[in-house]
Scaffold this active site. Structure first.
Site, PDB file in Angstrom:
ATOM      1  N   TYR A 155       5.080   0.069  -9.578  1.00 16.84           N
ATOM      2  CA  TYR A 155       4.347  -0.307  -8.357  1.00 16.84           C
ATOM      3  C   TYR A 155       5.327  -0.632  -7.233  1.00 16.84           C
ATOM      4  CZ  TYR A 155       1.281  -3.302  -5.449  1.00 16.84           C
ATOM      5  OH  TYR A 155       0.577  -3.883  -4.415  1.00 16.84           O
ATOM      6  N   LYS A 159       5.911   1.046  -3.404  1.00 20.14           N
ATOM      7  CA  LYS A 159       5.769   0.266  -2.167  1.00 20.14           C
ATOM      8  C   LYS A 159       7.062   0.304  -1.348  1.00 20.14           C
ATOM      9  CE  LYS A 159       1.488  -0.946  -2.653  1.00 20.14           C
ATOM     10  NZ  LYS A 159       0.462  -0.464  -1.713  1.00 20.14           N
TER      11      LYS A 159
HETATM   12  P1  NAD Z   1      -8.384  -3.780  -4.955  1.00 22.38           P
HETATM   13  O1  NAD Z   1      -8.198  -3.175  -6.297  1.00 22.38           O
HETATM   14  O2  NAD Z   1      -9.218  -4.997  -4.803  1.00 22.38           O
HETATM   15  O3  NAD Z   1      -8.965  -2.687  -3.929  1.00 22.38           O
HETATM   16  C1  NAD Z   1      -8.450  -1.392  -3.869  1.00 22.38           C
HETATM   17  C2  NAD Z   1      -9.523  -0.452  -3.376  1.00 22.38           C
HETATM   18  O4  NAD Z   1      -8.955   0.863  -3.328  1.00 22.38           O
HETATM   19  C3  NAD Z   1     -10.734  -0.392  -4.304  1.00 22.38           C
HETATM   20  O5  NAD Z   1     -11.924  -0.440  -3.571  1.00 22.38           O
HETATM   21  C4  NAD Z   1     -10.554   0.951  -5.024  1.00 22.38           C
HETATM   22  O6  NAD Z   1     -11.792   1.556  -5.419  1.00 22.38           O
HETATM   23  C5  NAD Z   1      -9.841   1.764  -3.951  1.00 22.38           C
HETATM   24  N1  NAD Z   1      -9.079   2.891  -4.506  1.00 22.38           N
HETATM   25  C6  NAD Z   1      -8.309   2.907  -5.626  1.00 22.38           C
HETATM   26  N2  NAD Z   1      -7.811   4.131  -5.826  1.00 22.38           N
HETATM   27  C7  NAD Z   1      -8.255   4.909  -4.816  1.00 22.38           C
HETATM   28  C8  NAD Z   1      -8.086   6.262  -4.467  1.00 22.38           C
HETATM   29  N3  NAD Z   1      -7.387   7.087  -5.258  1.00 22.38           N
HETATM   30  N4  NAD Z   1      -8.671   6.720  -3.342  1.00 22.38           N
HETATM   31  C9  NAD Z   1      -9.425   5.901  -2.556  1.00 22.38           C
HETATM   32  N5  NAD Z   1      -9.646   4.614  -2.861  1.00 22.38           N
HETATM   33  C10 NAD Z   1      -9.065   4.120  -3.958  1.00 22.38           C
HETATM   34  O7  NAD Z   1      -6.897  -4.031  -4.420  1.00 22.38           O
HETATM   35  P2  NAD Z   1      -6.387  -4.870  -3.163  1.00 22.38           P
HETATM   36  O8  NAD Z   1      -5.705  -6.069  -3.671  1.00 22.38           O
HETATM   37  O9  NAD Z   1      -7.453  -5.011  -2.159  1.00 22.38           O
HETATM   38  O10 NAD Z   1      -5.242  -3.874  -2.638  1.00 22.38           O
HETATM   39  C11 NAD Z   1      -5.338  -3.166  -1.414  1.00 22.38           C
HETATM   40  C12 NAD Z   1      -3.939  -2.759  -0.997  1.00 22.38           C
HETATM   41  O11 NAD Z   1      -3.165  -3.936  -0.776  1.00 22.38           O
HETATM   42  C13 NAD Z   1      -3.189  -1.933  -2.052  1.00 22.38           C
HETATM   43  O12 NAD Z   1      -2.415  -0.950  -1.415  1.00 22.38           O
HETATM   44  C14 NAD Z   1      -2.309  -2.968  -2.702  1.00 22.38           C
HETATM   45  O13 NAD Z   1      -1.165  -2.403  -3.297  1.00 22.38           O
HETATM   46  C15 NAD Z   1      -1.961  -3.844  -1.515  1.00 22.38           C
HETATM   47  N6  NAD Z   1      -1.514  -5.188  -1.847  1.00 22.38           N
HETATM   48  C16 NAD Z   1      -2.311  -6.068  -2.496  1.00 22.38           C
HETATM   49  C17 NAD Z   1      -1.836  -7.350  -2.770  1.00 22.38           C
HETATM   50  C18 NAD Z   1      -2.663  -8.388  -3.471  1.00 22.38           C
HETATM   51  O14 NAD Z   1      -2.115  -9.458  -3.794  1.00 22.38           O
HETATM   52  N7  NAD Z   1      -3.941  -8.175  -3.706  1.00 22.38           N
HETATM   53  C19 NAD Z   1      -0.528  -7.698  -2.414  1.00 22.38           C
HETATM   54  C20 NAD Z   1       0.269  -6.764  -1.765  1.00 22.38           C
HETATM   55  C21 NAD Z   1      -0.230  -5.498  -1.480  1.00 22.38           C
END
Ligand code: NAD
Length: 251
Positions: A155, A159
């Site tokens: 991951y 990123k």
């Molecule tokens: P989440 O799993 O709650 O939401 C992700 C969403 O993306 C879901 O609705 C899922 O259905 C959708 N998704 C997954 N694969 C997909 C695809 N192939 N095509 C289209 N949609 C797709 O995750 P989140 O925490 O909301 O993460 C959102 C972004 O933020 C991601 O890029 C994640 O890496 C990043 N992020 C999250 C955190 C955290 O702590 N939650 C921290 C840093 C970065």
């Protein structure tokens, strides 16, 4: 005056979590938001919530790892609006596991969503961003691009690549007045992190390293996304905005 009044936005992965928060915040600031998610029902639900509170939204089922889905997504927006002012590359996932035991299939799945999907959306969305005349691309990376943590190695690699990609795109898209920035969240409780954060040991470890002593909320991240998307950030391109409660500032 709303900060994104009359703008056309598209947020990938906005059926839930951070993406849903970003879609809602963009709509609250006046944008018409295209809610794209691999889970079509989840996308519908986000769009319905936006419309219920007086916003404008269109739902679409899109898997960013499938070229034909991304092509169809941009075709639909082109037909409806002819441009995109705010494009947010948010869809992402993780497959937890020790790196040395990771299967090829798991690596490919992480890479094809977190990196290939971001590349495809950034590339195929160019014409619509250019048509805006003031397009903005926001790539959701992670502070984990700068840190190592067990079971997150693949991951973090994707990123880190998103951060490098952001700088290259800022250079290539600047002549078309398209700003390109990365948003790097710290830890936010969503479906992605729920299992890890519900482990008391991991929870304590992470909170002790967060200067503000709390995890982020979806709203914390969404506010920063709206800032980058808006004219308030008119002179910001090629930057990374960490929204992490200070986690990457300390040791
Ligand atoms: P989440 O799993 O709650 O939401 C992700 C969403 O993306 C879901 O609705 C899922 O259905 C959708 N998704 C997954 N694969 C997909 C695809 N192939 N095509 C289209 N949609 C797709 O995750 P989140 O925490 O909301 O993460 C959102 C972004 O933020 C991601 O890029 C994640 O890496 C990043 N992020 C999250 C955190 C955290 O702590 N939650 C921290 C840093 C970065």
């Amino acid at each position: 005056m709303k900060r994104l009044e009359g703008r056309i936005a598209l947020v990938t992965g906005s059926g839930g979590g951070i993406g849903r928060g970003i879609a809602q915040a963009c709509a609250a600031e006046g944008a018409h938001v295209h809610v794209a998610d691999i889970d079509g029902a989840a996308a519908e639900s986000t769009a319905e919530q936006i419309v219920k509170v007086g916003g404008a939204a269109t739902a679409m089922a899109v898997d960013v790892s499938r070229g034909q889905d991304v092509t169809a997504m941009f075709r639909a927006v082109a037909a409806a609006h002819g441009r995109i002012d705010v494009l947010v590359n948010n869809a992402g996932l993780n497959v937890r596991g020790d790196f040395r035991h990771m299967s090829d299939a798991d690596w490919v799945r992480i890479r094809e969503v977190n990196l290939d999907g971001v590349v495809r959306v950034a590339r195929d969305g160019f014409d619509l961003l250019k048509a805006s005349g003031r397009g903005v691309l926001v790539n959701v990376a992670s502070i984990m691009a700068h840190r190592g943590l067990r079971q997150l190695t693949a991951y973090t690699a994707t990123k880190g690549a998103v951060l490098a990609l952001t700088k290259g795109l800022a250079v290539e898209y600047a002549p078309y007045n398209i700003r390109v920035n990365a948003l790097a969240p710290g830890f936010v409780e969503t479906a992605l992190t729920r299992r890890a954060l519900s482990n008391p040991g991991i929870n304590k470890f992470l909170l002790e390293r967060t200067l503000l002593r709390r995890f982020g909320t979806v709203e914390d991240i969404a506010k920063a996304a709206v800032f980058l998307a808006s004219d308030d950030a008119a002179y910001i391109t090629g930057a990374e905005l960490a929204v992490d409660g200070g986690m990457t500032a300390g040791l």
